[in-house]
Design a protein around this motif. Structure first.
Motif, short mmCIF file in Angstrom:
data_model
loop_
_atom_site.label_atom_id
_atom_site.label_comp_id
_atom_site.label_asym_id
_atom_site.label_seq_id
_atom_site.Cartn_x
_atom_site.Cartn_y
_atom_site.Cartn_z
N CYS A 145 0.71 -1.38 0.03
CA CYS A 145 0.02 -0.15 0.06
C CYS A 145 0.81 1.12 -0.07
O CYS A 145 1.97 1.47 0.55
CB CYS A 145 -0.91 0.13 1.26
SG CYS A 145 -2.12 -1.43 1.41
N LEU A 146 0.29 2.39 -0.70
CA LEU A 146 1.09 3.60 -0.60
C LEU A 146 -0.05 4.62 -0.10
O LEU A 146 -1.06 4.70 -0.67
CB LEU A 146 1.37 4.03 -2.12
CG LEU A 146 2.40 3.23 -2.80
CD1 LEU A 146 2.45 3.74 -4.30
CD2 LEU A 146 3.69 2.95 -2.02
N TYR A 147 0.21 5.57 1.08
CA TYR A 147 -0.25 6.28 1.56
C TYR A 147 0.00 7.76 1.14
O TYR A 147 1.27 8.19 0.97
CB TYR A 147 -0.23 6.39 3.03
CG TYR A 147 -0.80 7.26 3.88
CD1 TYR A 147 -2.27 7.40 3.85
CD2 TYR A 147 -0.36 8.11 4.99
CE1 TYR A 147 -2.98 8.42 4.81
CE2 TYR A 147 -0.98 8.93 5.94
CZ TYR A 147 -2.33 9.01 5.59
OH TYR A 147 -3.00 9.79 6.60
N LEU A 148 -0.82 8.27 0.29
CA LEU A 148 -0.47 9.54 -0.55
C LEU A 148 -0.94 10.62 0.21
O LEU A 148 -2.20 10.71 0.77
CB LEU A 148 -1.34 9.41 -1.93
CG LEU A 148 -1.02 8.09 -2.40
CD1 LEU A 148 -1.78 8.12 -3.98
CD2 LEU A 148 0.43 7.98 -3.03
N GLN A 149 -0.40 11.85 -0.14
CA GLN A 149 -0.61 12.93 0.43
C GLN A 149 -0.58 14.11 -0.78
O GLN A 149 0.17 13.90 -1.94
CB GLN A 149 0.38 14.02 1.47
CG GLN A 149 1.88 13.91 1.04
CD GLN A 149 2.59 14.30 2.11
OE1 GLN A 149 2.16 14.82 3.20
NE2 GLN A 149 4.05 14.42 1.89
N LYS A 150 -1.49 15.26 -0.80
CA LYS A 150 -1.59 16.12 -1.79
C LYS A 150 -0.53 17.17 -1.66
O LYS A 150 -0.32 17.49 -0.45
CB LYS A 150 -2.85 16.88 -2.04
CG LYS A 150 -3.95 15.84 -2.38
CD LYS A 150 -5.53 16.51 -2.37
CE LYS A 150 -6.41 15.47 -2.87
NZ LYS A 150 -7.86 16.37 -3.02
N ILE A 151 0.46 17.57 -2.53
CA ILE A 151 1.16 18.76 -2.48
C ILE A 151 0.91 19.51 -3.65
O ILE A 151 0.50 19.17 -4.69
CB ILE A 151 2.73 18.24 -2.35
CG1 ILE A 151 3.13 17.23 -3.68
CG2 ILE A 151 2.76 17.16 -1.25
CD1 ILE A 151 4.61 17.31 -3.89
N GLN A 152 1.50 20.60 -3.52
CA GLN A 152 1.59 21.81 -4.59
C GLN A 152 3.00 21.72 -5.05
O GLN A 152 4.06 22.18 -4.39
CB GLN A 152 1.21 23.09 -4.07
CG GLN A 152 -0.22 23.26 -3.78
CD GLN A 152 -1.15 23.69 -4.40
OE1 GLN A 152 -0.72 24.00 -5.87
NE2 GLN A 152 -2.27 23.54 -4.63
N ALA A 153 3.33 21.58 -6.37
CA ALA A 153 4.60 21.67 -7.04
C ALA A 153 4.66 22.14 -8.52
O ALA A 153 3.64 22.22 -9.26
CB ALA A 153 5.08 20.36 -7.22
N PRO A 154 5.66 22.89 -8.72
CA PRO A 154 5.73 23.48 -10.00
C PRO A 154 5.86 22.46 -10.86
O PRO A 154 6.40 21.51 -10.87
CB PRO A 154 6.91 24.30 -10.06
CG PRO A 154 7.55 24.00 -8.90
CD PRO A 154 6.70 23.39 -7.90
N ASP A 155 5.16 22.57 -12.28
CA ASP A 155 5.40 21.70 -13.32
C ASP A 155 6.36 22.19 -14.29
O ASP A 155 7.14 23.11 -13.88
CB ASP A 155 3.84 21.49 -14.34
CG ASP A 155 3.49 22.76 -14.90
OD1 ASP A 155 4.23 23.96 -14.87
OD2 ASP A 155 2.34 22.75 -15.36
N GLU A 156 6.60 21.69 -15.53
CA GLU A 156 7.58 22.15 -16.39
C GLU A 156 7.61 23.38 -16.84
O GLU A 156 8.60 23.75 -17.19
CB GLU A 156 7.74 21.19 -17.51
CG GLU A 156 6.29 21.18 -18.64
CD GLU A 156 5.24 20.25 -17.94
OE1 GLU A 156 4.10 20.24 -18.80
OE2 GLU A 156 5.53 19.62 -17.08
#
Length: 197
Positions: free
Chosen positions: A102-113
Motif C-alpha cells: 500500500c502507498l499512503y498519499l498526500q496532496k502537495i503543490q509543486a511546479p510543473d515543467e
C-alpha cells in the motif's frame, strides 16, 4: 490435537519494521520448527468482524507477541492468540490472510515543467496490510451507473492513517472512509472506491 513431538514444518517468524524513513515491511526475524494444523473453522482477526481460515501452530517457547506474524507455506499468518501448551511449547492461533503493498498519499503543490503550481499526490508512507473485501455494490441512476467497492485494511499499530486521505493498493486509489484504532495490536481502516463501469 497437534503432537508436540512432530515439529516438522519450517515457518518464518516475521517482525514489522521501518526499513527506511516512511517504508515499513514485514521482515524475517528467525526460522522456526513448528507443528501446523489447518482448522475447519474461520478465525476472526479484526475488530470489524473480518475472518479468515484458521491455522494452529505449536512451537518451542520463545519471545513472541501478537505484534509478530508467521510465514507458512508462502502464506501470511496473522497471529490472534498465544497460549502456553506446556512448559516447553506455545500454541499459536493465526488467520491465513491476503496481504498487499500500500502507498499512503498526500496532496502537495509543486511546479510543473512550465513553472506553474499544480496539485499532485506524493507518497508519504509505504507499507503492507491485510486486505479483505467488505462490500461491492452497483447502482444505476438514470443514464449513469456506478460501481462501488469497500475494503478493510488491517495494519500493525505503527501505521497511522487519516480519514479522507488516499491509499493506493490493488492497482487503484481508494479513499479512507473510517479508521478503527482502539485495538491493542492493530489498526483497521475502511477504504472505498467508486467508478463508472
Amino acid at each position: 490435537m497437534i503432537n508436540a513431538g512432530r515439529l516438522t514444518e519450517r515457518v518464518r517468524l516475521l517482525e514489522f519494521a521501518e526499513e527506511q524513513p516512511g517504508v515499513f515491511r514485514w521482515r524475517e526475524a528467525v526460522g522456526l520448527w513448528a507443528a501446523a494444523e489447518r482448522r475447519g473453522e474461520r478465525n476472526v482477526y479484526a475488530q470489524t468482524g473480518r475472518a479468515a481460515p484458521k491455522v494452529e501452530f505449536l512451537i518451542r517457547r520463545r519471545s513472541i507477541s501478537l505484534h509478530n506474524a508467521l510465514l507458512w507455506r508462502g502464506r501470511h499468518c496473522f497471529l490472534t492468540n498465544i497460549q502456553p501448551e506446556d512448559r516447553l511449547h506455545l500454541r499459536l492461533t493465526a488467520a491465513l490472510v491476503q496481504t498487499a503493498p500500500c502507498l499512503y498519499l498526500q496532496k502537495i503543490q509543486a511546479p510543473d515543467e512550465n513553472n506553474v503550481l499544480r496539485q499532485r499526490r506524493q507518497v508519504q508512507l509505504e507499507f503492507q496490510a491485510c486486505v479483505a473485501e467488505l462490500y461491492t455494490g452497483y447502482q444505476a441512476e438514470g443514464p449513469d451507473t456506478r460501481q462501488s467497492r469497500r475494503l478493510a485494511l488491517t495494519t500493525p499499530k505503527a501505521i497511522v492513517l487519516e480519514t479522507g486521505r488516499t491509499v493506493e493498493t490493488l492497482g487503484r486509489q481508494w479513499r479512507i472512509a473510517a479508521c478503527h484504532t482502539l485495538a491493542d495490536y492493530q489498526n483497521e481502516y475502511e477504504i472505498t472506491a467508486e467508478r463508472n463501469p
